[in-house]
Design a protein around this motif. Structure first.
Motif, PDB file in Angstrom:
ATOM      1  N   UNK A  62       0.846  -1.183   0.000  1.00 61.84           N
ATOM      2  CA  UNK A  62       0.000   0.000   0.000  1.00 61.84           C
ATOM      3  C   UNK A  62       0.885   1.238   0.000  1.00 61.84           C
ATOM      4  N   UNK A  63       0.589   2.136  -0.911  1.00 65.06           N
ATOM      5  CA  UNK A  63       1.323   3.388  -1.036  1.00 65.06           C
ATOM      6  C   UNK A  63       0.381   4.523  -0.654  1.00 65.06           C
ATOM      7  N   UNK A  64       0.701   5.239   0.422  1.00 66.51           N
ATOM      8  CA  UNK A  64      -0.079   6.392   0.850  1.00 66.51           C
ATOM      9  C   UNK A  64       0.347   7.575  -0.009  1.00 66.51           C
ATOM     10  N   UNK A  65      -0.571   8.172  -0.765  1.00 65.04           N
ATOM     11  CA  UNK A  65      -0.237   9.248  -1.687  1.00 65.04           C
ATOM     12  C   UNK A  65      -0.775  10.608  -1.239  1.00 65.04           C
ATOM     13  N   UNK A  66      -2.063  10.670  -0.904  1.00 72.27           N
ATOM     14  CA  UNK A  66      -2.718  11.926  -0.553  1.00 72.27           C
ATOM     15  C   UNK A  66      -2.399  13.031  -1.560  1.00 72.27           C
ATOM     16  N   UNK A  67      -2.562  12.706  -2.836  1.00 66.59           N
ATOM     17  CA  UNK A  67      -2.280  13.633  -3.923  1.00 66.59           C
ATOM     18  C   UNK A  67      -3.566  14.170  -4.511  1.00 66.59           C
ATOM     19  N   UNK A  68      -3.649  15.505  -4.598  1.00 66.13           N
ATOM     20  CA  UNK A  68      -4.841  16.113  -5.190  1.00 66.13           C
ATOM     21  C   UNK A  68      -4.680  16.183  -6.702  1.00 66.13           C
ATOM     22  N   UNK A  69      -5.745  15.861  -7.396  1.00 66.57           N
ATOM     23  CA  UNK A  69      -5.773  15.912  -8.855  1.00 66.57           C
ATOM     24  C   UNK A  69      -7.059  16.607  -9.266  1.00 66.57           C
ATOM     25  N   UNK A  70      -7.076  17.143 -10.488  1.00 67.26           N
ATOM     26  CA  UNK A  70      -8.313  17.726 -10.973  1.00 67.26           C
ATOM     27  C   UNK A  70      -8.461  17.464 -12.462  1.00 67.26           C
ATOM     28  N   UNK A  71      -9.706  17.374 -12.883  1.00 68.76           N
ATOM     29  CA  UNK A  71     -10.064  17.228 -14.283  1.00 68.76           C
ATOM     30  C   UNK A  71     -11.406  17.919 -14.461  1.00 68.76           C
ATOM     31  N   UNK A  72     -11.549  18.623 -15.568  1.00 66.47           N
ATOM     32  CA  UNK A  72     -12.750  19.405 -15.840  1.00 66.47           C
ATOM     33  C   UNK A  72     -13.141  20.263 -14.633  1.00 66.47           C
ATOM     34  N   UNK A  73     -12.140  20.815 -13.959  1.00 70.02           N
ATOM     35  CA  UNK A  73     -12.296  21.674 -12.782  1.00 70.02           C
ATOM     36  C   UNK A  73     -12.935  20.965 -11.586  1.00 70.02           C
TER      37      UNK A  73
END
Length: 128
Positions: A62-73
């Motif tokens: 398990x890789x903890x990422x907590x990365x925010x991403x966005x698409x189409x706002x």
């Protein structure tokens, strides 16, 4: 499960794929398993097929990422990715302030350390 077929001539060989999904995790401490099948024919035919795992099952990473991403706002947070030999799981949190409702994810791509794609999904949204 049930299975039926139509063939113009009599046959004694039927080929197909059998897939099982388990409700609870399988204990792999013992590498010896038996597949037990019982058919609902007039003789209640039973088959037991023993098999063994050749190698131990690798543990899930398990890789903890907590990365925010966005698409189409629209914003999502990829919280973690779990990878095992049999499946990959992605834990995602949706931003409650998104203006669109995200119906599914079909455009998620996981790349390995060489930049090669291992999983591909595509996403679609609908206006609220």
């Amino acid at each position: 499960m049930s299975y039926s077929w139509f063939d113009k001539k009599e046959t004694f060989l039927i080929e197909g794929k059998f897939e099982a999904t388990f409700k609870s995790p399988i204990n792999y401490d013992n590498a010896e398993f038996k597949l037990y099948l019982q058919f609902a024919d007039e003789k209640q035919t039973e088959l037991t097929i023993p098999f063994s795992l050749k190698k131990p099952i690798a543990k899930t990473k398990t890789y903890e990422l907590n990365e925010e991403m966005s698409f189409e706002e629209q914003h999502i947070i990829v919280k973690s990715v779990s990878i095992s030999p049999l499946r990959t799981g992605i834990t995602i949190a949706l931003d409650p302030n998104n203006e669109m409702r995200i119906l599914g994810f079909d455009d998620i791509r996981l790349l390995d350390e060489k930049g090669e794609m291992s999983i591909f999904f595509e996403s679609w949204v609908i206006n609220l």
